[in-house]
Motif scaffolding. Structure first.
Motif, PDB file in Angstrom:
ATOM      1  N   GLU A 627      34.172  32.335  30.450  1.00 48.21           N
ATOM      2  CA  GLU A 627      34.824  33.543  30.957  1.00 48.21           C
ATOM      3  C   GLU A 627      33.834  34.706  30.984  1.00 48.21           C
ATOM      4  OE1 GLU A 627      38.308  35.618  32.376  1.00 48.21           O
ATOM      5  OE2 GLU A 627      37.753  33.508  32.210  1.00 48.21           O
ATOM      6  N   ALA A 628      33.027  34.821  29.937  1.00 46.49           N
ATOM      7  CA  ALA A 628      32.029  35.888  29.875  1.00 46.49           C
ATOM      8  C   ALA A 628      31.007  35.744  30.997  1.00 46.49           C
ATOM      9  CB  ALA A 628      31.333  35.879  28.519  1.00 46.49           C
ATOM     10  N   ALA A 629      30.597  34.513  31.266  1.00 46.87           N
ATOM     11  CA  ALA A 629      29.607  34.283  32.322  1.00 46.87           C
ATOM     12  C   ALA A 629      30.157  34.701  33.689  1.00 46.87           C
ATOM     13  CB  ALA A 629      29.205  32.807  32.340  1.00 46.87           C
ATOM     14  N   GLN A 630      31.432  34.380  33.942  1.00 49.39           N
ATOM     15  CA  GLN A 630      32.041  34.765  35.219  1.00 49.39           C
ATOM     16  C   GLN A 630      32.132  36.280  35.350  1.00 49.39           C
ATOM     17  OE1 GLN A 630      35.804  32.842  35.913  1.00 49.39           O
ATOM     18  NE2 GLN A 630      34.988  30.788  35.645  1.00 49.39           N
ATOM     19  N   ARG A 631      32.546  36.930  34.278  1.00 44.72           N
ATOM     20  CA  ARG A 631      32.684  38.390  34.323  1.00 44.72           C
ATOM     21  C   ARG A 631      31.311  39.057  34.483  1.00 44.72           C
ATOM     22  NH1 ARG A 631      37.036  40.460  30.871  1.00 44.72           N
ATOM     23  NH2 ARG A 631      38.722  38.942  30.947  1.00 44.72           N
ATOM     24  N   GLU A 632      30.331  38.512  33.781  1.00 41.99           N
ATOM     25  CA  GLU A 632      28.989  39.100  33.860  1.00 41.99           C
ATOM     26  C   GLU A 632      28.427  38.967  35.269  1.00 41.99           C
ATOM     27  OE1 GLU A 632      25.090  39.389  30.982  1.00 41.99           O
ATOM     28  OE2 GLU A 632      26.317  37.568  30.910  1.00 41.99           O
ATOM     29  N   GLN A 633      28.657  37.823  35.882  1.00 42.53           N
ATOM     30  CA  GLN A 633      28.179  37.605  37.252  1.00 42.53           C
ATOM     31  C   GLN A 633      28.849  38.576  38.223  1.00 42.53           C
ATOM     32  OE1 GLN A 633      28.803  33.636  38.692  1.00 42.53           O
ATOM     33  NE2 GLN A 633      27.331  33.844  40.351  1.00 42.53           N
ATOM     34  N   ALA A 634      30.130  38.863  37.977  1.00 49.23           N
ATOM     35  CA  ALA A 634      30.866  39.777  38.850  1.00 49.23           C
ATOM     36  C   ALA A 634      30.620  41.244  38.509  1.00 49.23           C
ATOM     37  CB  ALA A 634      32.365  39.478  38.765  1.00 49.23           C
ATOM     38  N   GLY A 635      29.989  41.494  37.346  1.00 45.10           N
ATOM     39  CA  GLY A 635      29.717  42.869  36.942  1.00 45.10           C
ATOM     40  C   GLY A 635      30.953  43.653  36.564  1.00 45.10           C
ATOM     41  N   VAL A 636      31.952  42.955  36.025  1.00 43.62           N
ATOM     42  CA  VAL A 636      33.202  43.619  35.634  1.00 43.62           C
ATOM     43  C   VAL A 636      33.298  43.635  34.117  1.00 43.62           C
ATOM     44  CG1 VAL A 636      34.389  43.022  37.776  1.00 43.62           C
ATOM     45  CG2 VAL A 636      34.499  41.446  35.837  1.00 43.62           C
ATOM     46  N   PRO A 637      34.184  44.479  33.552  1.00 43.75           N
ATOM     47  CA  PRO A 637      34.275  44.601  32.089  1.00 43.75           C
ATOM     48  C   PRO A 637      34.418  43.255  31.401  1.00 43.75           C
ATOM     49  CG  PRO A 637      35.640  46.263  33.148  1.00 43.75           C
ATOM     50  CD  PRO A 637      35.140  45.359  34.235  1.00 43.75           C
ATOM     51  N   PRO A 638      33.752  43.074  30.243  1.00 44.37           N
ATOM     52  CA  PRO A 638      32.972  44.074  29.504  1.00 44.37           C
ATOM     53  C   PRO A 638      31.510  44.173  29.914  1.00 44.37           C
ATOM     54  CG  PRO A 638      33.167  42.090  28.196  1.00 44.37           C
ATOM     55  CD  PRO A 638      33.923  41.824  29.451  1.00 44.37           C
ATOM     56  N   PHE A 639      31.148  43.647  31.082  1.00 48.11           N
ATOM     57  CA  PHE A 639      29.754  43.662  31.536  1.00 48.11           C
ATOM     58  C   PHE A 639      29.542  44.628  32.690  1.00 48.11           C
ATOM     59  CE2 PHE A 639      30.841  39.514  29.794  1.00 48.11           C
ATOM     60  CZ  PHE A 639      29.956  39.459  28.735  1.00 48.11           C
ATOM     61  N   GLY A 640      30.465  45.527  32.863  1.00 48.12           N
ATOM     62  CA  GLY A 640      30.383  46.556  33.888  1.00 48.12           C
ATOM     63  C   GLY A 640      31.394  47.625  33.559  1.00 48.12           C
ATOM     64  N   ARG A 641      31.315  48.741  34.256  1.00 48.63           N
ATOM     65  CA  ARG A 641      32.255  49.842  34.045  1.00 48.63           C
ATOM     66  C   ARG A 641      33.235  49.886  35.204  1.00 48.63           C
ATOM     67  NH1 ARG A 641      30.998  53.703  30.767  1.00 48.63           N
ATOM     68  NH2 ARG A 641      33.276  53.693  30.617  1.00 48.63           N
ATOM     69  N   MET A 642      34.462  50.256  34.910  1.00 51.76           N
ATOM     70  CA  MET A 642      35.480  50.286  35.945  1.00 51.76           C
ATOM     71  C   MET A 642      36.454  51.436  35.667  1.00 51.76           C
ATOM     72  SD  MET A 642      37.651  47.013  37.374  1.00 51.76           S
ATOM     73  CE  MET A 642      36.274  46.299  38.270  1.00 51.76           C
ATOM     74  N   ALA A 643      36.940  52.024  36.730  1.00 57.48           N
ATOM     75  CA  ALA A 643      37.986  53.046  36.634  1.00 57.48           C
ATOM     76  C   ALA A 643      38.989  52.815  37.743  1.00 57.48           C
ATOM     77  CB  ALA A 643      37.391  54.450  36.730  1.00 57.48           C
ATOM     78  N   GLY A 644      40.255  53.009  37.410  1.00 65.12           N
ATOM     79  CA  GLY A 644      41.316  52.884  38.411  1.00 65.12           C
ATOM     80  C   GLY A 644      41.893  54.254  38.708  1.00 65.12           C
ATOM     81  N   ILE A 645      41.979  54.602  39.981  1.00 68.06           N
ATOM     82  CA  ILE A 645      42.551  55.884  40.396  1.00 68.06           C
ATOM     83  C   ILE A 645      43.819  55.585  41.180  1.00 68.06           C
ATOM     84  CG2 ILE A 645      42.235  57.964  41.793  1.00 68.06           C
ATOM     85  CD1 ILE A 645      39.205  56.088  40.492  1.00 68.06           C
ATOM     86  N   VAL A 646      44.934  56.124  40.732  1.00 70.42           N
ATOM     87  CA  VAL A 646      46.208  55.939  41.422  1.00 70.42           C
ATOM     88  C   VAL A 646      46.703  57.286  41.905  1.00 70.42           C
ATOM     89  CG1 VAL A 646      48.625  55.243  41.184  1.00 70.42           C
ATOM     90  CG2 VAL A 646      46.839  53.864  40.143  1.00 70.42           C
ATOM     91  N   LEU A 647      46.938  57.380  43.205  1.00 68.76           N
ATOM     92  CA  LEU A 647      47.548  58.565  43.801  1.00 68.76           C
ATOM     93  C   LEU A 647      49.008  58.243  44.075  1.00 68.76           C
ATOM     94  CD1 LEU A 647      44.440  58.236  45.007  1.00 68.76           C
ATOM     95  CD2 LEU A 647      45.069  60.340  46.199  1.00 68.76           C
ATOM     96  N   SER A 648      49.898  59.165  43.761  1.00 72.93           N
ATOM     97  CA  SER A 648      51.321  58.912  43.996  1.00 72.93           C
ATOM     98  C   SER A 648      51.993  60.161  44.526  1.00 72.93           C
ATOM     99  CB  SER A 648      52.003  58.445  42.706  1.00 72.93           C
ATOM    100  OG  SER A 648      51.998  59.460  41.727  1.00 72.93           O
ATOM    101  N   GLY A 649      52.967  59.939  45.417  1.00 72.74           N
ATOM    102  CA  GLY A 649      53.707  61.053  45.987  1.00 72.74           C
ATOM    103  C   GLY A 649      54.874  60.544  46.804  1.00 72.74           C
ATOM    104  N   PRO A 650      55.760  61.433  47.212  1.00 66.03           N
ATOM    105  CA  PRO A 650      56.955  61.005  47.959  1.00 66.03           C
ATOM    106  C   PRO A 650      56.686  60.624  49.405  1.00 66.03           C
ATOM    107  CG  PRO A 650      56.935  63.395  47.680  1.00 66.03           C
ATOM    108  CD  PRO A 650      55.782  62.872  46.889  1.00 66.03           C
ATOM    109  N   ASP A 651      55.550  61.067  49.974  1.00 59.75           N
ATOM    110  CA  ASP A 651      55.233  60.827  51.383  1.00 59.75           C
ATOM    111  C   ASP A 651      54.054  59.860  51.465  1.00 59.75           C
ATOM    112  OD1 ASP A 651      54.190  60.944  53.995  1.00 59.75           O
ATOM    113  OD2 ASP A 651      54.946  62.971  54.298  1.00 59.75           O
TER     114      ASP A 651
END
Length: 734
Positions: A627-651
């Motif tokens: 699992e670590a090898a797959q994540r490291e190859q993809a550069g995703v946590p814990p072998f990369g940094r990630m942030a999620g931005i969610v915008l929400s509104g009525p329209d």
């Protein structure tokens, strides 16, 4: 106010900067009150026509007419906030991009802080019997007996017992309850660090000695305590707690579920001779205030709590234990978005405390940190006493002919029958609440969804209602289809635990069946009684969601059946494999925890799947490495940094327009070579009537994302009805 020689002092009238709990983007200047105040003092200040709570954060800035500066109303009679706590709140705020005012709200979530010290009336059992015993009176008496002489206010008694206040008043009049007057906030009973604990095995003694040494060093360090289910991790880390208490320092044990606290508190009492302080949503308002104040005065040696207890005002914190550290519930998903496991490490590093992360199935982040040498790792490979690890077997559903509406295979049913004959217990596990996840009309094909969310409503047949698991909205189960109005054509599709229980009643008519699910309306006391009765053998078959996978010990349980092992492998969540592995290994670990051998049967349509194979073979290290090898190859946590931005509104159109504008104008992120994905509709595209659009940001592991994200966010001026949420290190992607 006692003297604190290590605090800066401000004379009366001197300008001080106050951080308030109000949503303001700056510190406010006030004049120090008569009698002066210390740096870190909790104060009450005027803000417009209101009085609000704040903390003296430093010296005032000035630069304007001093005659217009208002004075601090008064200093609250609690010890000042320590410098290390100020630093902790600031660093969590910087890391999670949370305003300091919101961080202070987290740290002052105790009711009645401004109330003066006073007396209160509490009640305990007297020596008289009621004139007649009713179920309601029995509940009140039971609460007092269960808590071993602890006394409660009248309101607390009625709440804990789930009865009206008139029941409590009636028992008072008859002298069954005796009234006492006591100070509002009492210190907690002394915990004896040298009280005799359980006898440890050689392996347990070896690891506990190492952990004691770590705590005894009085320096920061994080340890991963990895022990198979039933290995006695709790007894081992309680020895580290004992070392901390023996030094005169305070300790904190974080638990992921309130349901675990009752059983855990009993174990603490056995080890130290008294019960610790508690901090979670299940305790009364009065107890929350008492806990906050006593922790701040150093009169609570040990706190057992949920993730928010990390923000209590400890005076001399020496140890933080994060039990079941892999658990997803440590991530706060609304308000301040933080992971309590990671913030525990941060707090300990600031105050020179030790951290113990305990789990049978650690998170990949902790596993990788231990492999990299950032954490020390201690393993418990054997179960305690005569208990053996359960045998793991797959049931290939491709070879089983399951009739429509059936989910228990014949192979699994035979194993359950054999346990019934031997007077042993079986557990059927399905991580899906309610009766059925989908209700469809066979006349027109309409699936009943939530009016305010992009989610199907789940049938809860025990309650006779449909429920949205996103917003909590409920409505009665309709007779006719809401779309075509045809009656008698609504059908349940797929199973939940309630439907599984219905099948179990039909297939095992003589068995006593108990259902355990987090959405069942039970008080903490009722849940404790239910779990205790199951452990004592008052159920033959337990049917449950992930609630049953966490820490419970059922000595007679020898058979675990995982109904749908493939359920968690669906979707594109990067942690799907990890979570499926953890959950099934944890629930399988409920079997065979006493002297009888246990077996776990895993129903699956893909027994050759790498995750299922890893569960069956038990080769955990190989799974984590892959699992670590797959994540490291993809550069995703814990072998990369990630942030999620969610915008929400009525329209929806407006939300997408703002999201696209943000992506086009993301120069601060491009300067640090961050990748931007989206915008795209969030997997759950509408919640509570608000449309949700998601952007993902990914960067190399060594990149510090927060300054770029903050600059990017500051450059956007969204409409007032649109919200932007930034989640650093997201755990979920809905």
């Amino acid at each position: 106010m006692p003297e604190y020689t290590d605090q800066s002092y401000f004379e009366a009238g001197q300008l001080v900067a106050v951080l308030t709990t109000q949503p303001l983007d700056r510190l406010l200047d006030y004049k120090a009150p008569a009698g002066g105040c210390f740096l870190g003092a909790y104060v009450e200040v005027p803000l417009g026509p209101r009085k609000v709570i704040g903390v003296i954060w430093g010296a005032g800035q000035g630069g304007y007419d001093p005659k217009k500066v208002r004075s601090v109303i008064g200093v609250i009679d609690v010890p000042p906030m320590r410098e290390e706590m100020q630093k902790f709140l600031a660093r969590v705020g910087d890391y999670t991009l949370t305003p300091l005012s919101a961080m202070l709200r987290l740290a002052t979530r105790a009711p009645g802080l401004t109330d003066p010290p006073g007396m209160r009336k509490i009640y305990g059992l007297g020596d008289k019997e009621p004139d007649r015993m009713t179920p309601a009176r029995e509940k009140v008496i039971g609460v007092l007996e269960d808590h071993g002489g602890v006394r409660f206010t009248a309101g607390e008694l009625s709440t804990l017992a789930g009865v009206t206040s008139s029941v409590v008043k009636g028992l008072m009049k008859q002298g069954v309850l005796v009234e006492y007057e006591t100070p509002r906030d009492l210190p907690y009973p002394h915990l004896d660090a040298h009280h005799a604990g359980k006898e440890l095995t050689g392996d347990q003694a070896r690891v506990s000695a190492l952990l004691r040494d770590k705590v005894g060093s009085k320096t920061y360090g994080t340890s991963l305590l990895k022990g198979v289910t039933g290995s006695g991790k709790t007894e081992v880390y309680l020895e580290a707690v004992a070392e901390c208490l023996a030094q005169g320092r305070q300790a904190l044990v974080l638990l992921p579920e309130i349901a675990l606290t009752v059983e855990f508190l009993d174990r603490v009492e056995q080890r130290f001779g008294a019960r610790p302080a508690e901090w979670h949503s299940g305790v009364t308002v009065t107890e929350r205030r008492r806990c906050w104040r006593m922790v701040g005065e150093g009169k609570a040696q040990l706190v057992v709590g949920a993730r928010s207890s990390l923000y209590l005002p400890f005076q001399n914190l020496g140890l933080i234990v994060v039990d079941e550290e892999h658990d997803q519930s440590y991530k706060q998903e609304d308000g301040v978005l933080y992971n309590a496991r990671d913030m525990a490490v941060l707090r300990a590093s600031i105050c020179g405390a030790s951290v113990v992360l305990a789990s049978a199935t650690p998170s990949l982040e902790s596993w990788a940190n231990a492999r990299a040498g950032k954490y020390e790792r201690f393993d418990l490979a054997q179960r305690f006493g005569a208990a053996e690890l359960p045998e793991m077997k797959a049931i290939d559903l491709r070879k089983e002919e399951l009739p429509s509406g059936r989910w228990i295979s014949d192979s699994l049913a035979r194993e359950v029958f054999s346990r019934l004959e031997r007077k042993e217990q079986s557990l059927l596990f399905l991580n899906r609440r309610g009766y059925a996840p989908v209700t469809v009309c066979r006349a027109c094909g309409h699936q009943i969804g939530c009016d305010d969310c992009d989610a199907r409503m789940v049938e809860h047949r025990f309650q006779g209602r449909l429920m949205c698991h996103q917003c909590g909205e409920t409505k009665p189960m309709p007779e006719a289809c809401p779309s075509c109005q045809v009656e008698g054509k609504l059908a349940a599709v797929g199973p939940g635990v309630e439907r599984l229980a219905e099948e179990a009643v039909e297939r095992f008519p003589d068995a006593r069946i108990a259902v355990l699910s987090s959405d069942m309306s039970m008080t903490a006391r009722n849940l404790k009684e239910r779990i205790k009765s199951i452990a004592e053998g008052e159920a033959d078959i337990i049917i449950g969601t992930q609630l049953v996978a966490k820490g419970h010990n059922f000595p007679l349980l020898t058979c675990v059946g995982v109904i749908d092992a493939d359920l968690g492998l669906q979707g594109s969540d990067l942690r799907a494999a990890e979570r499926t592995f953890q959950l099934i290994r944890q629930v399988a670990g409920r079997a065979g925890r006493a002297d009888k051998k246990g077996t776990a049967y895993i129903q699956t349509l893909q027994p050759e799947h790498p995750v299922i194979q890893a569960i069956l073979t038990g080769d955990e290290e190989e799974f984590w490495a892959a699992e670590a090898a797959q994540r490291e190859q993809a550069g995703v946590p814990p072998f990369g940094r990630m942030a999620g931005i969610v915008l929400s509104g009525p329209d929806l159109a407006q939300v997408f327009d703002v999201a696209q504008y943000m992506v086009r104008n993301a120069e601060p992120l491009r300067r640090i070579n961050a990748e931007i994905f989206g915008p795209a509709p969030a997997p759950i595209a509408r919640v509570r009537g608000r449309h949700r659009v998601r952007i993902l940001v990914k960067a190399d592991k060594g990149t510090v994302l927060q300054p770029a994200l903050a600059a990017w966010h500051a450059s956007i001026k969204p409409p007032n009805n649109l919200r932007i949420s930034i989640d650093i290190d997201p755990q979920t992607f809905y």
